[in-house]
Design a protein around this motif. Structure first.
Motif, PDB file in Angstrom:
ATOM      1  N   TYR A  94       7.381   4.593   8.819  1.00  0.00           N
ATOM      2  CA  TYR A  94       7.188   4.866   7.399  1.00  0.00           C
ATOM      3  C   TYR A  94       8.267   4.166   6.584  1.00  0.00           C
ATOM      4  N   TYR A  95       7.829   3.467   5.539  1.00  0.00           N
ATOM      5  CA  TYR A  95       8.710   2.683   4.696  1.00  0.00           C
ATOM      6  C   TYR A  95       8.706   3.204   3.267  1.00  0.00           C
ATOM      7  N   CYS A  96       9.872   3.295   2.682  1.00  0.00           N
ATOM      8  CA  CYS A  96      10.035   3.587   1.276  1.00  0.00           C
ATOM      9  C   CYS A  96      10.123   2.271   0.507  1.00  0.00           C
ATOM     10  N   ALA A  97       9.572   2.242  -0.702  1.00  0.00           N
ATOM     11  CA  ALA A  97       9.580   1.027  -1.499  1.00  0.00           C
ATOM     12  C   ALA A  97       9.723   1.351  -2.979  1.00  0.00           C
ATOM     13  N   ALA A  98      10.227   0.381  -3.746  1.00  0.00           N
ATOM     14  CA  ALA A  98      10.437   0.528  -5.180  1.00  0.00           C
ATOM     15  C   ALA A  98       9.775  -0.622  -5.922  1.00  0.00           C
ATOM     16  N   ARG A  99       9.277  -0.338  -7.120  1.00  0.00           N
ATOM     17  CA  ARG A  99       8.547  -1.329  -7.910  1.00  0.00           C
ATOM     18  C   ARG A  99       8.872  -1.213  -9.387  1.00  0.00           C
ATOM     19  N   ARG A 100       8.751  -2.322 -10.082  1.00  0.00           N
ATOM     20  CA  ARG A 100       8.716  -2.346 -11.534  1.00  0.00           C
ATOM     21  C   ARG A 100       7.296  -2.279 -12.059  1.00  0.00           C
ATOM     22  N   SER A 101       6.367  -2.746 -11.269  1.00  0.00           N
ATOM     23  CA  SER A 101       4.969  -2.816 -11.664  1.00  0.00           C
ATOM     24  C   SER A 101       4.383  -1.442 -11.925  1.00  0.00           C
ATOM     25  N   ARG A 102       3.390  -1.412 -12.815  1.00  0.00           N
ATOM     26  CA  ARG A 102       2.638  -0.186 -13.060  1.00  0.00           C
ATOM     27  C   ARG A 102       1.519   0.002 -12.045  1.00  0.00           C
ATOM     28  N   ILE A 103       1.271  -0.991 -11.211  1.00  0.00           N
ATOM     29  CA  ILE A 103       0.273  -0.894 -10.155  1.00  0.00           C
ATOM     30  C   ILE A 103       0.930  -0.256  -8.947  1.00  0.00           C
ATOM     31  N   ALA A 104       0.438   0.914  -8.556  1.00  0.00           N
ATOM     32  CA  ALA A 104       1.166   1.773  -7.634  1.00  0.00           C
ATOM     33  C   ALA A 104       0.661   1.760  -6.203  1.00  0.00           C
ATOM     34  N   THR A 105      -0.574   1.321  -5.966  1.00  0.00           N
ATOM     35  CA  THR A 105      -1.197   1.513  -4.668  1.00  0.00           C
ATOM     36  C   THR A 105      -1.335   0.242  -3.842  1.00  0.00           C
ATOM     37  N   THR A 106      -0.751  -0.843  -4.278  1.00  0.00           N
ATOM     38  CA  THR A 106      -0.828  -2.128  -3.586  1.00  0.00           C
ATOM     39  C   THR A 106       0.568  -2.580  -3.174  1.00  0.00           C
ATOM     40  N   LYS A 107       0.747  -2.912  -1.908  1.00  0.00           N
ATOM     41  CA  LYS A 107       2.079  -3.235  -1.413  1.00  0.00           C
ATOM     42  C   LYS A 107       2.663  -4.488  -2.034  1.00  0.00           C
ATOM     43  N   SER A 108       1.803  -5.396  -2.509  1.00  0.00           N
ATOM     44  CA  SER A 108       2.278  -6.648  -3.092  1.00  0.00           C
ATOM     45  C   SER A 108       3.022  -6.460  -4.406  1.00  0.00           C
ATOM     46  N   THR A 109       2.908  -5.312  -5.039  1.00  0.00           N
ATOM     47  CA  THR A 109       3.577  -5.059  -6.312  1.00  0.00           C
ATOM     48  C   THR A 109       4.975  -4.470  -6.151  1.00  0.00           C
ATOM     49  N   TYR A 110       5.392  -4.184  -4.933  1.00  0.00           N
ATOM     50  CA  TYR A 110       6.702  -3.577  -4.695  1.00  0.00           C
ATOM     51  C   TYR A 110       7.774  -4.635  -4.473  1.00  0.00           C
ATOM     52  N   ASP A 111       8.953  -4.380  -5.026  1.00  0.00           N
ATOM     53  CA  ASP A 111      10.033  -5.359  -5.043  1.00  0.00           C
ATOM     54  C   ASP A 111      11.097  -5.128  -3.972  1.00  0.00           C
ATOM     55  N   TYR A 112      11.304  -3.881  -3.580  1.00  0.00           N
ATOM     56  CA  TYR A 112      12.358  -3.536  -2.641  1.00  0.00           C
ATOM     57  C   TYR A 112      11.825  -2.603  -1.567  1.00  0.00           C
ATOM     58  N   TRP A 113      12.333  -2.785  -0.347  1.00  0.00           N
ATOM     59  CA  TRP A 113      11.861  -2.029   0.803  1.00  0.00           C
ATOM     60  C   TRP A 113      13.021  -1.520   1.646  1.00  0.00           C
ATOM     61  N   GLY A 114      12.854  -0.315   2.209  1.00  0.00           N
ATOM     62  CA  GLY A 114      13.794   0.191   3.186  1.00  0.00           C
ATOM     63  C   GLY A 114      13.493  -0.347   4.568  1.00  0.00           C
ATOM     64  N   GLN A 115      14.294   0.073   5.545  1.00  0.00           N
ATOM     65  CA  GLN A 115      14.151  -0.405   6.911  1.00  0.00           C
ATOM     66  C   GLN A 115      13.121   0.371   7.723  1.00  0.00           C
ATOM     67  N   GLY A 116      12.715   1.520   7.256  1.00  0.00           N
ATOM     68  CA  GLY A 116      11.695   2.304   7.918  1.00  0.00           C
ATOM     69  C   GLY A 116      12.259   3.408   8.793  1.00  0.00           C
ATOM     70  N   THR A 117      11.451   4.446   8.998  1.00  0.00           N
ATOM     71  CA  THR A 117      11.792   5.538   9.891  1.00  0.00           C
ATOM     72  C   THR A 117      10.559   5.905  10.715  1.00  0.00           C
ATOM     73  N   GLN A 118      10.756   6.110  12.016  1.00  0.00           N
ATOM     74  CA  GLN A 118       9.643   6.346  12.932  1.00  0.00           C
ATOM     75  C   GLN A 118       9.173   7.789  12.864  1.00  0.00           C
ATOM     76  N   VAL A 119       7.863   7.960  12.736  1.00  0.00           N
ATOM     77  CA  VAL A 119       7.221   9.265  12.828  1.00  0.00           C
ATOM     78  C   VAL A 119       6.236   9.221  13.984  1.00  0.00           C
ATOM     79  N   THR A 120       6.399  10.127  14.935  1.00  0.00           N
ATOM     80  CA  THR A 120       5.510  10.197  16.086  1.00  0.00           C
ATOM     81  C   THR A 120       4.919  11.599  16.169  1.00  0.00           C
ATOM     82  N   VAL A 121       3.594  11.675  16.204  1.00  0.00           N
ATOM     83  CA  VAL A 121       2.890  12.951  16.257  1.00  0.00           C
ATOM     84  C   VAL A 121       2.164  13.041  17.590  1.00  0.00           C
ATOM     85  N   SER A 122       2.516  14.023  18.383  1.00  0.00           N
ATOM     86  CA  SER A 122       1.910  14.205  19.697  1.00  0.00           C
ATOM     87  C   SER A 122       0.746  15.183  19.619  1.00  0.00           C
ATOM     88  N   SER A 123      -0.234  14.989  20.482  1.00  0.00           N
ATOM     89  CA  SER A 123      -1.404  15.851  20.515  1.00  0.00           C
ATOM     90  C   SER A 123      -1.207  17.018  21.459  1.00  0.00           C
TER      91      SER A 123
END
Length: 123
Positions: A94-123
């Motif tokens: 899972y990655y956190c991201a920041a944007r100036r754009s008003r378009i919120a649901t498209t990854k291409s509009t984001y300017d900055y990204w974190g390194q990510g954190t792993q989420v694992t869900v077992s059944s």
């Protein structure tokens, strides 16, 4: 410029909950809309949730509606993703991201990204 660091990932059983945090540093954090994306092995990075600069508007992928909640605390420069009723298909980095754009649901509009954190869900 904004620097983002995610935390809170881990291993959880199906039906359980996790809360991810994204700590931001840099100037004028409150001027950025924020989002969460995720990427599973061999798959594209996909939109999960977003929140406007004001915190008034939120957006969710259909796959997580009713289960995940995004929020922000500008005083702490932190964005959260509360994840409830987790499913094995939620397993991803899972990655956190920041944007100036008003378009919120498209990854291409984001300017900055974190390194990510792993989420694992077992059944």
């Amino acid at each position: 410029q904004v620097q983002l660091v995610e935390s809170g990932g881990g291993l959880v059983q199906a039906g359980g909950s996790l809360r991810l945090s994204c700590a931001a540093s840099g100037r004028t954090f409150s001027n950025y809309g924020m989002g969460w994306f995720r990427q599973a092995p061999g798959k594209d990075r996909e939109f999960v949730a977003a929140i406007s600069w004001s915190g008034v508007s939120t957006y969710y992928a259909d796959s997580v509606k009713g289960r995940f909640t995004i929020s922000r605390d500008d005083a702490k420069n932190t964005v959260y993703l509360q994840m409830n009723n987790l499913k094995p298909e939620d397993t991803a980095v899972y990655y956190c991201a920041a944007r100036r754009s008003r378009i919120a649901t498209t990854k291409s509009t984001y300017d900055y990204w974190g390194q990510g954190t792993q989420v694992t869900v077992s059944s």
